[in-house]
Design a protein around this motif. Structure first.
Motif, PDB file in Angstrom:
ATOM      1  N   LEU A  80       0.983  -1.097  -0.036  1.00  0.00           N
ATOM      2  CA  LEU A  80      -0.018  -0.041   0.059  1.00  0.00           C
ATOM      3  C   LEU A  80       0.803   1.222   0.061  1.00  0.00           C
ATOM      4  N   LEU A  81       1.816   1.328   0.918  1.00  0.00           N
ATOM      5  CA  LEU A  81       2.747   2.383   0.778  1.00  0.00           C
ATOM      6  C   LEU A  81       3.413   2.667  -0.606  1.00  0.00           C
ATOM      7  N   LEU A  82       3.962   1.521  -0.988  1.00  0.00           N
ATOM      8  CA  LEU A  82       4.448   1.708  -2.390  1.00  0.00           C
ATOM      9  C   LEU A  82       3.746   2.253  -3.435  1.00  0.00           C
ATOM     10  N   VAL A  83       2.488   2.000  -3.536  1.00  0.00           N
ATOM     11  CA  VAL A  83       1.484   2.285  -4.384  1.00  0.00           C
ATOM     12  C   VAL A  83       1.478   3.838  -4.220  1.00  0.00           C
ATOM     13  N   VAL A  84       1.303   4.317  -2.750  1.00  0.00           N
ATOM     14  CA  VAL A  84       1.184   5.719  -2.606  1.00  0.00           C
ATOM     15  C   VAL A  84       2.288   6.459  -3.173  1.00  0.00           C
ATOM     16  N   LEU A  85       3.407   5.771  -2.922  1.00  0.00           N
ATOM     17  CA  LEU A  85       4.775   6.465  -3.284  1.00  0.00           C
ATOM     18  C   LEU A  85       4.856   6.634  -5.031  1.00  0.00           C
ATOM     19  N   LEU A  86       4.013   5.682  -5.661  1.00  0.00           N
ATOM     20  CA  LEU A  86       4.059   5.618  -7.010  1.00  0.00           C
ATOM     21  C   LEU A  86       3.434   7.268  -7.398  1.00  0.00           C
ATOM     22  N   SER A 119      -3.142   7.410  -7.146  1.00  0.00           N
ATOM     23  CA  SER A 119      -1.797   7.437  -7.874  1.00  0.00           C
ATOM     24  C   SER A 119      -2.211   7.494  -9.418  1.00  0.00           C
ATOM     25  N   LEU A 120      -3.104   7.105  -9.924  1.00  0.00           N
ATOM     26  CA  LEU A 120      -3.539   6.895 -11.233  1.00  0.00           C
ATOM     27  C   LEU A 120      -3.820   8.539 -11.618  1.00  0.00           C
ATOM     28  N   THR A 121      -4.620   9.193 -10.673  1.00  0.00           N
ATOM     29  CA  THR A 121      -4.730  10.478 -11.198  1.00  0.00           C
ATOM     30  C   THR A 121      -3.415  11.280 -11.175  1.00  0.00           C
ATOM     31  N   THR A 122      -2.379  11.145 -10.266  1.00  0.00           N
ATOM     32  CA  THR A 122      -0.992  11.806 -10.446  1.00  0.00           C
ATOM     33  C   THR A 122      -0.582  11.457 -11.702  1.00  0.00           C
ATOM     34  N   HIS A 123      -0.664  10.212 -12.476  1.00  0.00           N
ATOM     35  CA  HIS A 123      -0.060   9.976 -13.737  1.00  0.00           C
ATOM     36  C   HIS A 123      -0.873  10.895 -14.800  1.00  0.00           C
ATOM     37  N   ILE A 124      -2.130  10.783 -14.766  1.00  0.00           N
ATOM     38  CA  ILE A 124      -2.848  11.475 -15.764  1.00  0.00           C
ATOM     39  C   ILE A 124      -2.915  12.911 -15.685  1.00  0.00           C
ATOM     40  N   GLN A 125      -2.703  13.210 -14.664  1.00  0.00           N
ATOM     41  CA  GLN A 125      -2.324  14.652 -14.329  1.00  0.00           C
ATOM     42  C   GLN A 125      -0.965  15.221 -15.035  1.00  0.00           C
ATOM     43  N   TYR A 158       6.377   5.836 -16.826  1.00  0.00           N
ATOM     44  CA  TYR A 158       4.988   6.034 -16.548  1.00  0.00           C
ATOM     45  C   TYR A 158       4.496   4.833 -16.927  1.00  0.00           C
ATOM     46  N   THR A 159       4.542   4.068 -17.896  1.00  0.00           N
ATOM     47  CA  THR A 159       3.747   2.997 -18.626  1.00  0.00           C
ATOM     48  C   THR A 159       3.980   1.868 -17.523  1.00  0.00           C
ATOM     49  N   ALA A 160       5.008   1.655 -17.051  1.00  0.00           N
ATOM     50  CA  ALA A 160       5.412   0.542 -16.195  1.00  0.00           C
ATOM     51  C   ALA A 160       4.547   1.009 -14.879  1.00  0.00           C
ATOM     52  N   HIS A 161       4.735   2.261 -14.510  1.00  0.00           N
ATOM     53  CA  HIS A 161       3.925   2.401 -13.037  1.00  0.00           C
ATOM     54  C   HIS A 161       2.382   2.192 -13.433  1.00  0.00           C
ATOM     55  N   LEU A 162       1.976   2.523 -14.670  1.00  0.00           N
ATOM     56  CA  LEU A 162       0.326   2.041 -14.880  1.00  0.00           C
ATOM     57  C   LEU A 162       0.305   0.693 -14.661  1.00  0.00           C
ATOM     58  N   GLY A 163       1.066  -0.191 -15.609  1.00  0.00           N
ATOM     59  CA  GLY A 163       0.928  -1.711 -15.433  1.00  0.00           C
ATOM     60  C   GLY A 163       1.111  -2.162 -13.762  1.00  0.00           C
ATOM     61  N   LEU A 164       1.882  -1.378 -13.063  1.00  0.00           N
ATOM     62  CA  LEU A 164       1.877  -2.014 -11.512  1.00  0.00           C
ATOM     63  C   LEU A 164       0.615  -1.673 -10.899  1.00  0.00           C
ATOM     64  N   LEU A 165       0.060  -0.397 -11.015  1.00  0.00           N
ATOM     65  CA  LEU A 165      -1.209   0.111 -10.441  1.00  0.00           C
ATOM     66  C   LEU A 165      -2.259  -0.974 -10.864  1.00  0.00           C
ATOM     67  N   TRP A 200      -2.944  -9.957 -15.131  1.00  0.00           N
ATOM     68  CA  TRP A 200      -2.354 -10.584 -16.427  1.00  0.00           C
ATOM     69  C   TRP A 200      -2.102  -9.060 -17.442  1.00  0.00           C
ATOM     70  N   LEU A 201      -3.108  -8.303 -17.331  1.00  0.00           N
ATOM     71  CA  LEU A 201      -3.117  -7.104 -18.386  1.00  0.00           C
ATOM     72  C   LEU A 201      -2.000  -6.172 -17.792  1.00  0.00           C
ATOM     73  N   GLY A 202      -1.886  -6.179 -16.349  1.00  0.00           N
ATOM     74  CA  GLY A 202      -0.941  -5.186 -15.826  1.00  0.00           C
ATOM     75  C   GLY A 202       0.486  -5.757 -16.193  1.00  0.00           C
ATOM     76  N   CYS A 203       0.674  -7.012 -16.144  1.00  0.00           N
ATOM     77  CA  CYS A 203       1.995  -7.531 -16.284  1.00  0.00           C
ATOM     78  C   CYS A 203       2.521  -7.318 -17.826  1.00  0.00           C
ATOM     79  N   TRP A 204       1.587  -7.190 -18.795  1.00  0.00           N
ATOM     80  CA  TRP A 204       1.915  -7.022 -20.182  1.00  0.00           C
ATOM     81  C   TRP A 204       2.214  -5.473 -20.196  1.00  0.00           C
TER      82      TRP A 204
END
Length: 649
Positions: A393-399, A452-458, A490-497, A616-620
């Motif tokens: 959870l902390l890691l995703v917040v840090l993303l 975290s998703l919103t920070t990326h979109i922003q 950024y794309t890798a972060h999105l996959g991890l999310l 599976w989608l996130g891994c790709w």
């Protein structure tokens, strides 16, 4: 003595010669000896490739006089699986490991500049190669002969006769072997006090990380589709051993950026490269030695002593080199503020390494308990879930924070501007989830995901505006290609999310039930209606199969027939395994396990995995992000730069 074993011996001799040539060359600055060492490397690669080709030939020609072939193949095994039986056992998998390492060393010779840093790197990499060739020529010889020719082989374990297991070992070994190059570069950079190792290592780190990701992905999907228990990760020691280097390499992938940009975290980066390689050797040892029981392990072997020597020798050598070069390793203090990208990278590293050490402790604790108390105490999923879940959870917040924060520092109004929309997304997600009566854990997970998703979109939106000012009318595609390393990340972060929310959805909202059904009977499970239509029997030279035919309906619409099965094999010890069948409506799976039948009824375990396909989608997407970041500049320069009048990024 057969041709395969002769090839291994010749490869070992050539490898030793390359060590002598490279060592003499770097010690005396002798170009002739370095060229000799390079030619010996090519000879080593040639003989390793030849040995691998010979073992493949033995499998395809049913050469059961070779013990390894007789142990993992049979006459009725399809040719495709005869090829993949190459790495079904410990000896063959070590040869595959060696072959892939040879490929990496060949690529290094072709891609990197020939200088002193490369010479030291090749010396370190060939030392690892020599270690594996020593194993293959002594305690793990895949060309051992039986002394007689059996009529047939034992056959390949049915659980390995799947496409997923065809892909899993080679992809994982691509990640394992790549870590040897990363470690070799790091240790060479320290020896020479040469910071260029970081710049050269970046592409090898990302490439290795991609394959570790793919190896873990294929292992997880194999567990899900083949083992028939409805899960994909059980915190098994062998599973853990593949996760350990992924965690530390993920940390290294971020921390090398600090050294590139600010000359910070030098010692940390060297330690991460070392510990990643150490975890890889540990994982290779655990899987092949049989010291820890696992469904993925190969069983008992004579590999313990040489691997223990390697596991002790590598850290001893690394620590000695670090001590000798301690003056060079001193880093700049780069953290100016907690609200900075540097600080988030540091915290991200601490979380990843803490996670790795936690998993490491849980993995080796059975060995420690056996050594101290005389019996193995196995640490199960509850331990990992309690410790790793808050770290995740902390890691995703840090993303989110690492995207929102700038380099050096953010202050006052700028900080508010960067966090107001992500904070709003978090609040809306939490309130809505609770209003929908989701479990609190799921509500928190979903809210953090949205933050975290919103920070990326922003950031995407801000980048579009800023790059329009910076690059004028340059198209978005060209801007993204110019900044491919940034957007790959950024794309890798999105996959991890996406992986994160997929895992959370499975943990907190999965449903399952054991169902007993007579022929023609209907059962409702969630939104689905299941109708059992009876058994079907098939027999081949390899196996006998009982299929249970179950119609799937939803809202009055016929969706299809699932055919979970029980297979009994005629080879080996007559293993009996269950083949699950799955109906997918993205992101959800209806998962059906056939547990047995009488004359007019059958017993099933039915599960609904609500978000498993997001994993599976996130891994790709993770993999795609890594690949995008690796696109060489020369491949895009004509398209991106020359068409714009030679303007450079």
């Amino acid at each position: 003595m057969n041709a395969g074993y002769v090839s291994i011996l010749l490869a070992l001799a050539a490898s030793l010669a390359s060590l002598w040539g490279l060592y003499s060359g770097v010690r005396n600055r002798d170009a002739a000896m370095l060229r000799f060492g390079e030619r010996a490397i090519y000879a080593t690669i040639l003989f390793v490739t030849l040995a691998s080709a010979i073992l493949t030939y033995y499998f395809l020609t049913d050469s059961f006089w070779v013990e390894y072939v007789a142990s993992y193949s049979s006459r009725n095994l399809p040719d495709f699986y005869k090829l993949t039986a190459f790495w079904a056992g410990s000896d063959g998998s070590l040869l595959l490991w060696t072959l892939i390492l040879a490929g990496y060393i060949y690529a290094y010779l072709k891609l990197e500049r020939k200088d002193l840093l490369s010479a030291y790197t090749l010396l370190a990499a060939m030392s690892v190669m020599t270690f594996f060739l020593f194993l293959l020529s002594t305690v793990s010889n895949p060309f051992e002969e039986l002394g007689f020719v059996p009529a047939d082989g034992i056959g390949l374990n049915p659980l390995l006769q799947t496409p997923e297991m065809v892909v899993h070992p080679p992809t994982l070994f691509l990640g394992y072997a790549g870590s040897a190059i990363v470690f070799a570069l790091a240790i060479s950079g320290v020896l020479l006090a040469d910071d260029r190792w970081v710049f050269r290592a970046r592409k090898w780190i990302v490439f290795t990380w991609i394959w570790l990701t793919q190896g873990i992905f294929w292992g997880a999907i194999w567990a899900y589709r083949v083992l028939g228990w409805g899960g994909y990760w059980a915190w098994d020691p062998v599973e853990n051993s593949s996760l350990l280097p992924w965690l530390t390499l993920s940390a290294l992938m971020h921390s090398v950026m600090i050294q590139e940009a600010r000359r910070g975290m030098k010692l940390w980066n060297i330690l991460l490269a070392f510990i990643t390689f150490e975890f890889v050797i540990l994982g290779t040892f655990i899987t092949r030695s049989g010291v820890i029981s696992s469904v993925h392990a190969f069983g008992q072997s004579n590999l313990t002593l040489p691997f223990m020597a390697m596991l002790v020798g590598v850290p001893a050598l690394t620590l000695w080199i670090i001590y000798e070069r301690r003056g060079y390793i001193k880093s700049e203090d780069v953290i100016e503020s907690v609200a900075s990208k540097e600080a988030t990278f540091l915290f991200n590293n601490l979380i990843l390494v803490t996670s790795a050490l936690t998993v490491f402790w849980g993995t080796i604790f059975p060995l420690i308990s056996e050594g101290v108390a005389g019996y193995k105490v196995t640490i199960g999923p509850p331990f990992y879930n309690q410790v790793i879940t808050p770290l995740d959870l902390l890691l995703v917040v840090l993303l989110g924070f690492c995207i929102a924060f700038p380099w050096r520092r953010a202050r006052g109004e700028d900080l508010v501007r960067r966090l107001r929309f992500p904070a709003a997304a978090f609040a809306i997600g939490l309130i809505t989830s609770l209003a929908l009566q989701l479990r609190v854990e799921m509500a928190v997970s979903l809210s953090i995901f949205l933050f975290s998703l919103t920070t990326h979109i922003q950031q995407y939106v801000w980048d579009t505006s800023r790059f329009r000012e910076e690059y004028g009318n340059l198209s978005s595609i060209k801007v993204i290609l110019r900044r491919r390393r940034r957007y790959g990340g950024y794309t890798a972060h999105l996959g991890l999310l996406i992986v994160f929310i997929g895992v959370a959805g499975g943990v907190y909202t999965q449903t399952f039930e054991n169902v007993h059904m007579s022929v023609g009977e209907q059962k409702t499970f969630g939104d689905y209606t299941l109708v059992y239509r009876g058994l079907q029997f098939e027999e081949s030279d390899l196996k006998v199969v009982w299929y249970a035919n179950v119609e799937i309906w939803k809202g009055g619409e016929f969706l299809g027939v699932l055919r979970p099965a029980i297979e009994k094999y005629k080879t080996g010890s007559g293993e009996e395994i269950r083949r699950v069948d799955i109906y997918t409506e993205f992101p959800e799976d209806l998962y059906l396990i056939f547990n047995g039948a009488s004359e007019n009824s059958a017993l099933f375990e039915v599960k609904i995995e609500p978000t498993v396909n997001l994993i599976w989608l996130g891994c790709w997407i993770l993999t795609a992000g890594g690949l995008f970041a690796l696109i060489p500049r020369r491949l895009v320069s004509d398209f991106v730069f020359k068409a714009e009048g030679g303007v450079r990024a």
